[in-house]
Design an enzyme around this catalytic site. Sequence first.
Site, PDB file in Angstrom:
ATOM      1  N   HIS A   1       4.400  -7.553  10.786  1.00 42.30           N
ATOM      2  CA  HIS A   1       5.081  -6.139  10.502  1.00 42.30           C
ATOM      3  C   HIS A   1       6.654  -6.296  11.027  1.00 42.30           C
ATOM      4  O   HIS A   1       7.520  -5.615  10.497  1.00 42.30           O
ATOM      5  CB  HIS A   1       4.590  -4.760  10.891  1.00 42.30           C
ATOM      6  CG  HIS A   1       2.951  -4.258   9.761  1.00 42.30           C
ATOM      7  ND1 HIS A   1       3.754  -3.693   8.904  1.00 42.30           N
ATOM      8  CD2 HIS A   1       2.687  -4.591   9.650  1.00 42.30           C
ATOM      9  CE1 HIS A   1       2.228  -3.406   8.179  1.00 42.30           C
ATOM     10  NE2 HIS A   1       1.641  -4.062   8.760  1.00 42.30           N
TER      11      HIS A   1
ATOM     12  N   GLU B   1      10.295   0.192   1.405  1.00 45.11           N
ATOM     13  CA  GLU B   1      11.644  -1.332   1.063  1.00 45.11           C
ATOM     14  C   GLU B   1      12.284  -0.811  -0.144  1.00 45.11           C
ATOM     15  O   GLU B   1      13.100  -1.559  -0.941  1.00 45.11           O
ATOM     16  CB  GLU B   1      10.526  -2.318   0.463  1.00 45.11           C
ATOM     17  CG  GLU B   1       9.733  -1.682  -0.794  1.00 45.11           C
ATOM     18  CD  GLU B   1       8.846  -1.964  -0.126  1.00 45.11           C
ATOM     19  OE1 GLU B   1       7.454  -2.041  -1.646  1.00 45.11           O
ATOM     20  OE2 GLU B   1       8.139  -0.685   0.574  1.00 45.11           O
TER      21      GLU B   1
ATOM     22  N   ASP C   1       9.945  -6.110   8.907  1.00 50.94           N
ATOM     23  CA  ASP C   1      11.188  -5.131   9.710  1.00 50.94           C
ATOM     24  C   ASP C   1      12.487  -6.035   9.649  1.00 50.94           C
ATOM     25  O   ASP C   1      13.014  -5.189   9.476  1.00 50.94           O
ATOM     26  CB  ASP C   1      11.262  -4.481  11.457  1.00 50.94           C
ATOM     27  CG  ASP C   1       9.931  -3.442  11.467  1.00 50.94           C
ATOM     28  OD1 ASP C   1       9.821  -3.241  10.102  1.00 50.94           O
ATOM     29  OD2 ASP C   1       9.638  -3.241  11.852  1.00 50.94           O
TER      30      ASP C   1
ATOM     31  N   ASN D   1       5.031  -8.073   4.711  1.00 52.27           N
ATOM     32  CA  ASN D   1       3.948  -7.954   6.151  1.00 52.27           C
ATOM     33  C   ASN D   1       2.580  -8.614   6.142  1.00 52.27           C
ATOM     34  O   ASN D   1       2.192  -8.836   7.215  1.00 52.27           O
ATOM     35  CB  ASN D   1       4.237  -6.600   5.499  1.00 52.27           C
ATOM     36  CG  ASN D   1       5.493  -5.373   6.161  1.00 52.27           C
ATOM     37  OD1 ASN D   1       6.132  -6.149   6.735  1.00 52.27           O
ATOM     38  ND2 ASN D   1       4.711  -4.804   5.206  1.00 52.27           N
TER      39      ASN D   1
ATOM     40  N   ASP E   1      14.792  -2.387  -4.475  1.00 55.98           N
ATOM     41  CA  ASP E   1      13.297  -2.908  -3.859  1.00 55.98           C
ATOM     42  C   ASP E   1      12.939  -3.623  -4.293  1.00 55.98           C
ATOM     43  O   ASP E   1      13.196  -4.898  -4.463  1.00 55.98           O
ATOM     44  CB  ASP E   1      12.544  -2.236  -4.922  1.00 55.98           C
ATOM     45  CG  ASP E   1      11.009  -1.599  -3.958  1.00 55.98           C
ATOM     46  OD1 ASP E   1      10.892  -0.332  -3.864  1.00 55.98           O
ATOM     47  OD2 ASP E   1      10.538  -2.303  -4.604  1.00 55.98           O
TER      48      ASP E   1
END
Length: 312
Positions: free
Chosen positions: A202, A232, A206, A197, A189
Amino acid sequence: MQTSPRSPLPFTPDPVLSQLLAMQHGAPVLIALHDDADRLCYANPAFRSAYGLGADESLTWAEIMRRCHANGTGALIETDDIEAWIASASTRRGKQPFRAFEVDLRDGRWLWISETVRPDGWLLLVAMDITPLRSGERSLRQQRDRALRAAQTDALTGISNRAHILQQLDEHLAVLRARGQCCGLVLLDLDNFKAVNDRFGHAAGDAVLHDFAGTVQRGLRRGDGFGRLGGEEFMLLLPGAPAPVVQAVVERLLQQVSLRRPLAEAPDFGYSCSAGMYMLRPQDDTRTACIHADRAMYAAKAIGRDRAVWAD
């Protein structure tokens, strides 16, 4: 007394084996053998010709695909991101004892390929030219294959999606029960991902997810499983790896991730991830195995992040 010259072979070859080797050498069927590191160890002339390989070249499968894409030869690879394409193809390659599928070549040929994988990781590829099949049937098969790939692939990262990686976990549990083959389960994670973000947007988030998936994928064996569970969070499967090997692999991956700088607009930005490690047991099901690894992963976050912790 006259002696005959010594044979270059240290043994007298079996006549049947000699015939087999001679016939496959000149056959139109493509034959290739890859070792457990996915490096080409043998290929007959038909395979080398189709994929643009020299007589003595011994590349990995990924290196062959990169060359095909760069030179416009061999396999027809329609993508602008060859690394994402390799990551996606790797989610299916060598994961089953046997599979068959179709491949288009740049020269217009259409191949039916079978892959046979031994428990020790060696892979035998045999392909035959099926170009004469009706074009309508070919189109239907291609549509079916594209739909199957889409159903198994995470659209953002190109690796296995949640359903596909959980299916692989089920399969490894079945192998553990049937043959006793150990398997490490790792949940990964990204740390403080929401802040990425919030700070950069965002699109940058990505890009970090894409970079992370590619970094991990490049460090795995062909038989390993890797997929995105959502957001994530990612799952890694390491079949045949005992606990010390699992820990060494994960620690190496965490180190590689910590060195990444994926954002061009923020060249000093780095990121990390936390990992929960667990060795599958025969009595486990998918849910219980994931619970053990998930608790370990959150323990890693609780004691400082950017580290790996074993489940109790």
